[in-house]
Write a protein that holds these residues in place. Structure first.
Motif, PDB file in Angstrom:
ATOM      1  N   GLY A 164     -33.286 -12.649 -64.966  1.00  0.00           N
ATOM      2  CA  GLY A 164     -33.650 -11.337 -64.224  1.00  0.00           C
ATOM      3  C   GLY A 164     -34.610 -10.301 -63.705  1.00  0.00           C
ATOM      4  O   GLY A 164     -34.004  -9.325 -63.770  1.00  0.00           O
ATOM      5  N   ARG A 165     -35.413 -11.261 -64.119  1.00  0.00           N
ATOM      6  CA  ARG A 165     -36.631 -10.167 -64.219  1.00  0.00           C
ATOM      7  C   ARG A 165     -36.783  -8.763 -64.635  1.00  0.00           C
ATOM      8  O   ARG A 165     -38.067  -8.592 -64.183  1.00  0.00           O
ATOM      9  CB  ARG A 165     -37.003  -9.994 -62.553  1.00  0.00           C
ATOM     10  CG  ARG A 165     -37.645 -11.164 -61.307  1.00  0.00           C
ATOM     11  CD  ARG A 165     -38.353 -10.219 -59.984  1.00  0.00           C
ATOM     12  NE  ARG A 165     -38.625 -11.972 -59.711  1.00  0.00           N
ATOM     13  CZ  ARG A 165     -38.437 -12.096 -58.405  1.00  0.00           C
ATOM     14  NH1 ARG A 165     -36.836 -11.464 -58.021  1.00  0.00           N
ATOM     15  NH2 ARG A 165     -38.761 -12.939 -57.193  1.00  0.00           N
ATOM     16  N   ARG A 197     -43.390 -22.137 -63.116  1.00  0.00           N
ATOM     17  CA  ARG A 197     -43.027 -20.969 -62.587  1.00  0.00           C
ATOM     18  C   ARG A 197     -41.800 -20.323 -62.350  1.00  0.00           C
ATOM     19  O   ARG A 197     -40.999 -20.835 -62.104  1.00  0.00           O
ATOM     20  CB  ARG A 197     -43.669 -20.767 -61.411  1.00  0.00           C
ATOM     21  CG  ARG A 197     -44.778 -21.300 -60.892  1.00  0.00           C
ATOM     22  CD  ARG A 197     -45.902 -20.889 -60.071  1.00  0.00           C
ATOM     23  NE  ARG A 197     -47.062 -21.653 -60.625  1.00  0.00           N
ATOM     24  CZ  ARG A 197     -47.738 -22.916 -60.417  1.00  0.00           C
ATOM     25  NH1 ARG A 197     -46.227 -24.089 -60.000  1.00  0.00           N
ATOM     26  NH2 ARG A 197     -48.184 -22.796 -60.922  1.00  0.00           N
ATOM     27  N   PRO A 199     -39.681 -18.655 -60.139  1.00  0.00           N
ATOM     28  CA  PRO A 199     -38.946 -18.784 -59.532  1.00  0.00           C
ATOM     29  C   PRO A 199     -38.011 -20.409 -59.433  1.00  0.00           C
ATOM     30  O   PRO A 199     -36.715 -20.244 -59.040  1.00  0.00           O
ATOM     31  CB  PRO A 199     -39.618 -19.139 -57.848  1.00  0.00           C
ATOM     32  CG  PRO A 199     -40.940 -18.070 -58.044  1.00  0.00           C
ATOM     33  CD  PRO A 199     -41.283 -18.197 -59.319  1.00  0.00           C
ATOM     34  N   ILE A 202     -35.641 -19.268 -62.352  1.00  0.00           N
ATOM     35  CA  ILE A 202     -34.598 -17.971 -61.395  1.00  0.00           C
ATOM     36  C   ILE A 202     -33.283 -19.141 -60.445  1.00  0.00           C
ATOM     37  O   ILE A 202     -33.166 -18.363 -60.847  1.00  0.00           O
ATOM     38  CB  ILE A 202     -35.421 -16.714 -60.357  1.00  0.00           C
ATOM     39  CG1 ILE A 202     -35.948 -16.419 -61.215  1.00  0.00           C
ATOM     40  CG2 ILE A 202     -34.134 -17.074 -59.292  1.00  0.00           C
ATOM     41  CD1 ILE A 202     -36.873 -14.955 -60.375  1.00  0.00           C
ATOM     42  N   LEU A 203     -33.853 -19.978 -59.870  1.00  0.00           N
ATOM     43  CA  LEU A 203     -33.211 -20.442 -59.029  1.00  0.00           C
ATOM     44  C   LEU A 203     -32.186 -21.401 -60.385  1.00  0.00           C
ATOM     45  O   LEU A 203     -30.953 -21.343 -59.535  1.00  0.00           O
ATOM     46  CB  LEU A 203     -34.250 -21.558 -57.738  1.00  0.00           C
ATOM     47  CG  LEU A 203     -33.037 -21.964 -56.928  1.00  0.00           C
ATOM     48  CD1 LEU A 203     -32.972 -20.609 -56.260  1.00  0.00           C
ATOM     49  CD2 LEU A 203     -34.951 -22.981 -55.773  1.00  0.00           C
ATOM     50  N   HIS A 206     -29.755 -18.975 -61.439  1.00  0.00           N
ATOM     51  CA  HIS A 206     -28.911 -19.149 -60.654  1.00  0.00           C
ATOM     52  C   HIS A 206     -27.467 -19.847 -60.155  1.00  0.00           C
ATOM     53  O   HIS A 206     -26.454 -19.495 -59.889  1.00  0.00           O
ATOM     54  CB  HIS A 206     -29.521 -18.603 -59.145  1.00  0.00           C
ATOM     55  CG  HIS A 206     -28.619 -17.520 -58.427  1.00  0.00           C
ATOM     56  ND1 HIS A 206     -27.841 -17.174 -58.023  1.00  0.00           N
ATOM     57  CD2 HIS A 206     -28.096 -18.555 -57.374  1.00  0.00           C
ATOM     58  CE1 HIS A 206     -26.938 -16.381 -57.027  1.00  0.00           C
ATOM     59  NE2 HIS A 206     -27.301 -18.097 -56.429  1.00  0.00           N
TER      60      HIS A 206
ATOM     61  N   PHE B  24     -38.889 -21.248 -53.301  1.00  0.00           N
ATOM     62  CA  PHE B  24     -39.797 -20.393 -54.284  1.00  0.00           C
ATOM     63  C   PHE B  24     -40.700 -20.152 -53.591  1.00  0.00           C
ATOM     64  O   PHE B  24     -41.531 -18.756 -55.024  1.00  0.00           O
ATOM     65  CB  PHE B  24     -40.602 -22.177 -54.305  1.00  0.00           C
ATOM     66  CG  PHE B  24     -39.160 -22.961 -55.658  1.00  0.00           C
ATOM     67  CD1 PHE B  24     -38.683 -22.582 -56.437  1.00  0.00           C
ATOM     68  CD2 PHE B  24     -39.962 -24.917 -55.432  1.00  0.00           C
ATOM     69  CE1 PHE B  24     -38.021 -23.358 -57.076  1.00  0.00           C
ATOM     70  CE2 PHE B  24     -39.090 -25.093 -56.404  1.00  0.00           C
ATOM     71  CZ  PHE B  24     -38.180 -24.264 -57.152  1.00  0.00           C
ATOM     72  N   LEU B  27     -38.440 -16.283 -53.054  1.00  0.00           N
ATOM     73  CA  LEU B  27     -38.723 -15.420 -54.548  1.00  0.00           C
ATOM     74  C   LEU B  27     -39.939 -15.286 -55.358  1.00  0.00           C
ATOM     75  O   LEU B  27     -39.969 -14.442 -56.590  1.00  0.00           O
ATOM     76  CB  LEU B  27     -37.734 -16.379 -55.363  1.00  0.00           C
ATOM     77  CG  LEU B  27     -36.392 -16.464 -55.368  1.00  0.00           C
ATOM     78  CD1 LEU B  27     -35.498 -17.579 -56.241  1.00  0.00           C
ATOM     79  CD2 LEU B  27     -35.785 -15.534 -55.837  1.00  0.00           C
TER      80      LEU B  27
END
Lengths: 214, 214
Positions: A164-165, A197, A199, A202-203, A206, B24, B27
């Motif tokens: 969620g950064r 990394r 991203p 996050i991906l 998600h 990637f 984000l």
DNA sequence: CCTATTTGTAGGAATTTCCTACACGCAAAA
DNA sequence: TTTTGCGTGTAGGAAATTCCTACAAATAGG
């Protein structure tokens, strides 16, 4: 001792956008050295002897020719070359056999995750053939998913927040531990899930509904 | 004050590999928040009201439908949506006019560099229309190239070495300056060329023959 | 010739990355 | 049951990176 020498990579991909984004990914790895790139097959063949790549990453469907033909020509010019073919469609076992027969080291389809490409590239670097586990159906991050389920409670919390950064500092505060500890969790999470990394995390989060921030 | 609120992004791209590598990239930017992704148009429409994206990044040619049609439906469902279309071919002025007419905010072709996509995304975030300078021909990093020529001698040296993956420490030694100084050059180079990470520089240098490391 | 910008140089603070450490608890082995 | 061992929660250190700020010398524009 992850990998011995650098991978001298040549990339033949028609569309600039795909080529670029693939290259950005691949070049994040220190072991990858780009020696050339082309949009077309003939151009690739022309520049082969001058660039002497160790690995040729080439699309199956090129504008001027088909990748398989080009790959075969390239192999006859430079037999030590490892060819990684990027196919537009999922690869059937039959097609795969034909490709391998032709001397191609691996095939990755555009319907597979990018990470698969990097993984495969690393595998074939020394001339080995690489057939990914199940490249027929929509397999998808099965490894990462299993790994995720194996995360400990604390690790999951941190993974969730990071996806969620939320800044490390805030995570530390929320969990009542030091920043250092949060970093340790981060390291472990990334190692366990095989990510490099943010991203990617996050991906992943998600996609598995674990990432909803709010 | 670069950007106000986060970009709530929905991505509709058929092929997983492209979708992943685009995501990637995107984000990496803190301002981008992924709210959803689909492979098909209908799925996109179905999930629209639940995800409420601010920007829809959608391919022109989808498996089940064409992006334009989907975009129009999406716009009628949610008029505030900013649609960024990714076309397979370079976009003619005529086609562009049709798209803009339909309420699409911008079009980027797959023959343009990825950076263009990010740039465009940032532009249209607030509902503005964005027509890139020359998106017809193979324009290419004209900005970056001009910027490169404007680099000072020292900056070029450093750019060259960095593109060859020479560690900062070694660069400092070779040039007889401190690591800090090298970092300063690095910062300036990146700012001047508008890059964010090393792979961009590597690729750029390679493409302009400035990167040959022996 | 004088002001404004660029260039070469570097320092500081905050963050990140990559390792190493270590006590504790639970689980498998003996 | 006692021991051995691995995973987990916790954190410290060193080196590198990012993001700013600084500042004198060079240079370009007026």
């Amino acid at each position: 001792m992850v990998g011995q020498r650098k991978i001298r990579l040549y990339v033949t991909v028609g569309q600039r956008m795909l080529r670029d984004s693939l290259l950005f990914q691949l070049l994040l790895n220190d072991d990858v050295e780009l020696v050339g790139e082309s949009e077309t097959g003939v151009d690739t063949l022309n520049r082969l002897s001058a660039t002497r790549p160790g690995v040729l990453l080439i699309e199956e469907n090129l504008q001027d020719n088909d990748g398989l033909t080009i790959a075969e020509s390239a192999l006859s010019l430079q037999p030590s070359l490892s060819v990684l073919l990027i196919s537009d469609t999922p690869v059937s076992t039959g097609r795969l056999a034909i490709y391998l027969e032709a001397g191609i080291k691996a095939v990755v389809s555009k319907h597979q995750p990018v990470q698969e490409l990097m993984k495969t590239l690393l595998y074939i670097r020394n001339g080995q053939v690489y057939v990914s586990a199940r490249n027929t159906a929509a397999d998808d991050t099965p490894t990462a998913l299993a790994a995720y389920r194996a995360l400990s409670g604390r690790e999951r919390e941190v993974a969730h927040l990071m996806a969620g950064r939320v800044p490390v500092r805030d995570i530390a505060e929320q969990l009542g531990v030091s920043c250092k500890t949060v970093h340790s969790y981060k390291d472990r999470i990334f190692v366990k899930l095989g990510f490099e990394r943010l991203p990617e995390l996050i991906l992943f989060m998600h996609r598995h509904q674990h990432g909803a921030t709010s």
